[in-house]
Design a protein around this motif. Sequence first.
Motif, PDB file in Angstrom:
ATOM      1  N   PRO A  97     -13.897  12.709   0.677  1.00 27.79           N
ATOM      2  CA  PRO A  97     -12.383  12.318   0.323  1.00 27.79           C
ATOM      3  C   PRO A  97     -12.122  11.176  -0.891  1.00 27.79           C
ATOM      4  CG  PRO A  97     -12.598  11.657   2.853  1.00 27.79           C
ATOM      5  CD  PRO A  97     -14.021  12.168   2.371  1.00 27.79           C
ATOM      6  N   GLY A  98     -11.268  11.040  -1.355  1.00 29.47           N
ATOM      7  CA  GLY A  98     -10.791  10.003  -1.297  1.00 29.47           C
ATOM      8  C   GLY A  98      -9.589   9.902  -3.058  1.00 29.47           C
ATOM      9  N   HIS A  99      -9.641   9.065  -3.838  1.00 27.67           N
ATOM     10  CA  HIS A  99      -9.559   8.818  -5.642  1.00 27.67           C
ATOM     11  C   HIS A  99      -8.835   8.140  -6.088  1.00 27.67           C
ATOM     12  CE1 HIS A  99      -5.239   7.169  -4.067  1.00 27.67           C
ATOM     13  NE2 HIS A  99      -5.957   8.697  -2.607  1.00 27.67           N
ATOM     14  N   LEU A 100      -9.055   8.124  -7.558  1.00 26.80           N
ATOM     15  CA  LEU A 100      -8.902   6.898  -7.584  1.00 26.80           C
ATOM     16  C   LEU A 100      -7.881   6.155  -7.672  1.00 26.80           C
ATOM     17  CD1 LEU A 100     -11.307   7.930 -10.572  1.00 26.80           C
ATOM     18  CD2 LEU A 100     -12.112   6.864  -9.057  1.00 26.80           C
ATOM     19  N   ALA A 101      -7.239   5.240  -6.737  1.00 28.84           N
ATOM     20  CA  ALA A 101      -6.004   4.240  -7.053  1.00 28.84           C
ATOM     21  C   ALA A 101      -6.439   3.741  -7.600  1.00 28.84           C
ATOM     22  CB  ALA A 101      -6.043   4.934  -5.628  1.00 28.84           C
ATOM     23  N   THR A 102      -5.067   3.177  -8.218  1.00 26.79           N
ATOM     24  CA  THR A 102      -5.079   1.230  -9.449  1.00 26.79           C
ATOM     25  C   THR A 102      -4.288   0.804  -8.505  1.00 26.79           C
ATOM     26  OG1 THR A 102      -3.838   2.235 -10.385  1.00 26.79           O
ATOM     27  CG2 THR A 102      -5.120   2.933 -11.463  1.00 26.79           C
ATOM     28  N   ARG A 103      -2.945   0.858  -7.409  1.00 32.30           N
ATOM     29  CA  ARG A 103      -2.528   0.110  -6.907  1.00 32.30           C
ATOM     30  C   ARG A 103      -3.043   0.753  -4.919  1.00 32.30           C
ATOM     31  NH1 ARG A 103       3.698   1.393  -8.313  1.00 32.30           N
ATOM     32  NH2 ARG A 103       2.594   3.483  -8.404  1.00 32.30           N
ATOM     33  N   LYS A 104      -2.393  -0.526  -4.576  1.00 34.26           N
ATOM     34  CA  LYS A 104      -2.391  -0.800  -2.917  1.00 34.26           C
ATOM     35  C   LYS A 104      -1.386  -0.044  -2.129  1.00 34.26           C
ATOM     36  CE  LYS A 104      -3.559  -4.104   0.379  1.00 34.26           C
ATOM     37  NZ  LYS A 104      -2.311  -4.175   1.142  1.00 34.26           N
ATOM     38  N   ASN A 105      -1.747   1.308  -1.681  1.00 29.46           N
ATOM     39  CA  ASN A 105      -0.747   1.711  -1.060  1.00 29.46           C
ATOM     40  C   ASN A 105      -1.206   2.071   0.578  1.00 29.46           C
ATOM     41  OD1 ASN A 105       1.590   3.886  -0.567  1.00 29.46           O
ATOM     42  ND2 ASN A 105       0.709   5.137  -1.226  1.00 29.46           N
ATOM     43  N   ASP A 106      -0.691   0.850   1.461  1.00 26.98           N
ATOM     44  CA  ASP A 106      -0.411   1.085   2.359  1.00 26.98           C
ATOM     45  C   ASP A 106      -0.017   2.121   3.564  1.00 26.98           C
ATOM     46  OD1 ASP A 106      -1.896  -0.999   2.610  1.00 26.98           O
ATOM     47  OD2 ASP A 106      -0.342  -2.803   3.898  1.00 26.98           O
ATOM     48  N   THR A 107      -0.826   3.123   4.056  1.00 25.03           N
ATOM     49  CA  THR A 107       0.003   4.166   4.847  1.00 25.03           C
ATOM     50  C   THR A 107       0.713   3.438   6.397  1.00 25.03           C
ATOM     51  OG1 THR A 107      -2.287   4.237   6.987  1.00 25.03           O
ATOM     52  CG2 THR A 107      -1.916   5.606   4.431  1.00 25.03           C
ATOM     53  N   ASP A 160     -10.642  -4.928   5.508  1.00 23.47           N
ATOM     54  CA  ASP A 160      -9.810  -4.044   5.121  1.00 23.47           C
ATOM     55  C   ASP A 160      -8.951  -4.092   3.992  1.00 23.47           C
ATOM     56  OD1 ASP A 160      -8.266  -6.443   5.501  1.00 23.47           O
ATOM     57  OD2 ASP A 160      -7.432  -5.908   7.691  1.00 23.47           O
ATOM     58  N   LEU A 161      -8.943  -4.741   3.549  1.00 24.40           N
ATOM     59  CA  LEU A 161      -8.432  -4.965   1.591  1.00 24.40           C
ATOM     60  C   LEU A 161      -7.117  -5.719   1.661  1.00 24.40           C
ATOM     61  CD1 LEU A 161      -9.926  -2.217  -0.760  1.00 24.40           C
ATOM     62  CD2 LEU A 161     -10.352  -4.339  -0.328  1.00 24.40           C
ATOM     63  N   GLN A 162      -6.553  -6.368   2.829  1.00 22.57           N
ATOM     64  CA  GLN A 162      -5.997  -6.842   3.363  1.00 22.57           C
ATOM     65  C   GLN A 162      -5.292  -8.086   2.682  1.00 22.57           C
ATOM     66  OE1 GLN A 162      -3.129  -4.957   4.108  1.00 22.57           O
ATOM     67  NE2 GLN A 162      -4.505  -3.134   3.812  1.00 22.57           N
ATOM     68  N   VAL A 163      -6.627  -9.076   2.614  1.00 26.28           N
ATOM     69  CA  VAL A 163      -6.436 -10.352   1.452  1.00 26.28           C
ATOM     70  C   VAL A 163      -6.296 -10.104   0.297  1.00 26.28           C
ATOM     71  CG1 VAL A 163      -7.723 -12.205   2.106  1.00 26.28           C
ATOM     72  CG2 VAL A 163      -7.495 -11.419   4.091  1.00 26.28           C
ATOM     73  N   SER A 164      -7.439  -9.266  -0.150  1.00 22.72           N
ATOM     74  CA  SER A 164      -7.257  -8.995  -1.414  1.00 22.72           C
ATOM     75  C   SER A 164      -7.559  -7.951  -2.385  1.00 22.72           C
ATOM     76  CB  SER A 164      -7.915 -10.244  -2.194  1.00 22.72           C
ATOM     77  OG  SER A 164      -8.860 -10.008  -3.615  1.00 22.72           O
ATOM     78  N   PHE A 165      -7.223  -7.431  -3.120  1.00 25.82           N
ATOM     79  CA  PHE A 165      -7.008  -6.056  -3.364  1.00 25.82           C
ATOM     80  C   PHE A 165      -6.616  -5.676  -5.062  1.00 25.82           C
ATOM     81  CE2 PHE A 165      -5.843  -1.550  -4.654  1.00 25.82           C
ATOM     82  CZ  PHE A 165      -5.765  -0.955  -3.763  1.00 25.82           C
ATOM     83  N   SER A 166      -7.535  -5.474  -5.089  1.00 28.31           N
ATOM     84  CA  SER A 166      -7.619  -4.935  -6.806  1.00 28.31           C
ATOM     85  C   SER A 166      -8.820  -3.300  -7.018  1.00 28.31           C
ATOM     86  CB  SER A 166      -8.259  -5.650  -8.162  1.00 28.31           C
ATOM     87  OG  SER A 166      -9.450  -6.245  -7.465  1.00 28.31           O
ATOM     88  N   GLY A 168     -11.273  -2.805  -8.853  1.00 23.27           N
ATOM     89  CA  GLY A 168     -12.358  -2.985  -8.732  1.00 23.27           C
ATOM     90  C   GLY A 168     -13.190  -3.183  -7.365  1.00 23.27           C
ATOM     91  N   THR A 169     -12.251  -4.085  -6.647  1.00 18.80           N
ATOM     92  CA  THR A 169     -12.576  -4.373  -5.337  1.00 18.80           C
ATOM     93  C   THR A 169     -12.735  -3.413  -4.730  1.00 18.80           C
ATOM     94  OG1 THR A 169     -11.123  -6.800  -5.753  1.00 18.80           O
ATOM     95  CG2 THR A 169     -11.337  -6.251  -3.970  1.00 18.80           C
ATOM     96  N   ALA A 170     -11.668  -2.673  -4.647  1.00 19.43           N
ATOM     97  CA  ALA A 170     -11.871  -1.592  -4.032  1.00 19.43           C
ATOM     98  C   ALA A 170     -12.715  -0.436  -4.101  1.00 19.43           C
ATOM     99  CB  ALA A 170     -10.260  -0.632  -3.925  1.00 19.43           C
TER     100      ALA A 170
END
Length: 318
Positions: A97-107, A160-166, A168-170
């Motif tokens: 599972p997964g996709h190519l997300a360009t933006r952070k989107n919290d559940t 958890d990518l809550q401090v920094s997200f991009s 490439g980082t993800a």
Amino acid sequence: MDCQRRPKLVAVFVGGTSGIGEATAKALAKTIESPRIYIVGRNECAGSRILQDLDRLNPSGTSEFIQCDVSLLREVDAACQEIRKKERTLDLLFMTPGHLATRKNDTVEGLDNNHVLRYYARMRFIHNLLPRLAAAQSPARVISVLAAGKEGDIDESNFDLQVSFSFGTAMTYGATMTSLAMEYLATQHPSISFIHVFPGVVRTPLMTASFGYLLGSVMGLATRLMSISQQESGERNVSIATSAAYPPAGRSGNASIDDGAIAVASTGKIGGGSYLLNYDGKDVTNQTLMKNYRDRDYPTKLWDHTLDIFRRILGPNA
């Protein structure tokens, strides 16, 4: 596990309603005499279609669709509970599972949607189904298809990518955390093989699903010459899932590199149980990077973090 010589096999495909997961499930149905295949995904219409295809490909096998929004850990638990009710053993857990997300989107559970799909949900499936995997008559296998060989620098404060997200980082965190977790799990569960695979460029609906029809189509055309078909990807994945080259840590015996038939694990040990592979089954481990993380106890720190996330979202008994 040499599934090609076995008449029966129980397999769970997470994210199996399209692309690589679907193609691999179909390839497995053609390989095993009488498989039991579970397809886990959100799209019930796609799931029904795939079940019909699997029945046509192998009338001797059985298949079932389990509807689940894999981006939510509570739904992952519900899907696993359904599988545990039906099966005492599990031979193969295959996750895409997964996709190519360009933006952070919290559940609603407070984690980035795609980071859950790439890492936390997959680890929750493993965690929940470990007893069934360990009970398999022949060594079971866990395969996570993502980005083996694409690991890089990560910081434990940002797991958890809550401090920094991009974007490439993800990508880097998903790849690196998966490889570290697979190595940790292989040491803790030596009767099971854990494999992280980079699938290469595969002609799937991923580009259009992630970037829209126009841009996705352009990107698909641009990469067509270097890509492989879904069918070829599925066949290669079944080869990885069935080859004796990737034994669990407890079954490698006295294998040496001169044997050639047994792969090198992420730890550098022949047949060490955790394997980072290219789409063709070849080792892509950055041994220097993995040793550096091992020296800093990152595999253990990451798994402790993962369990903390499970407890935070699902309760103290998670």
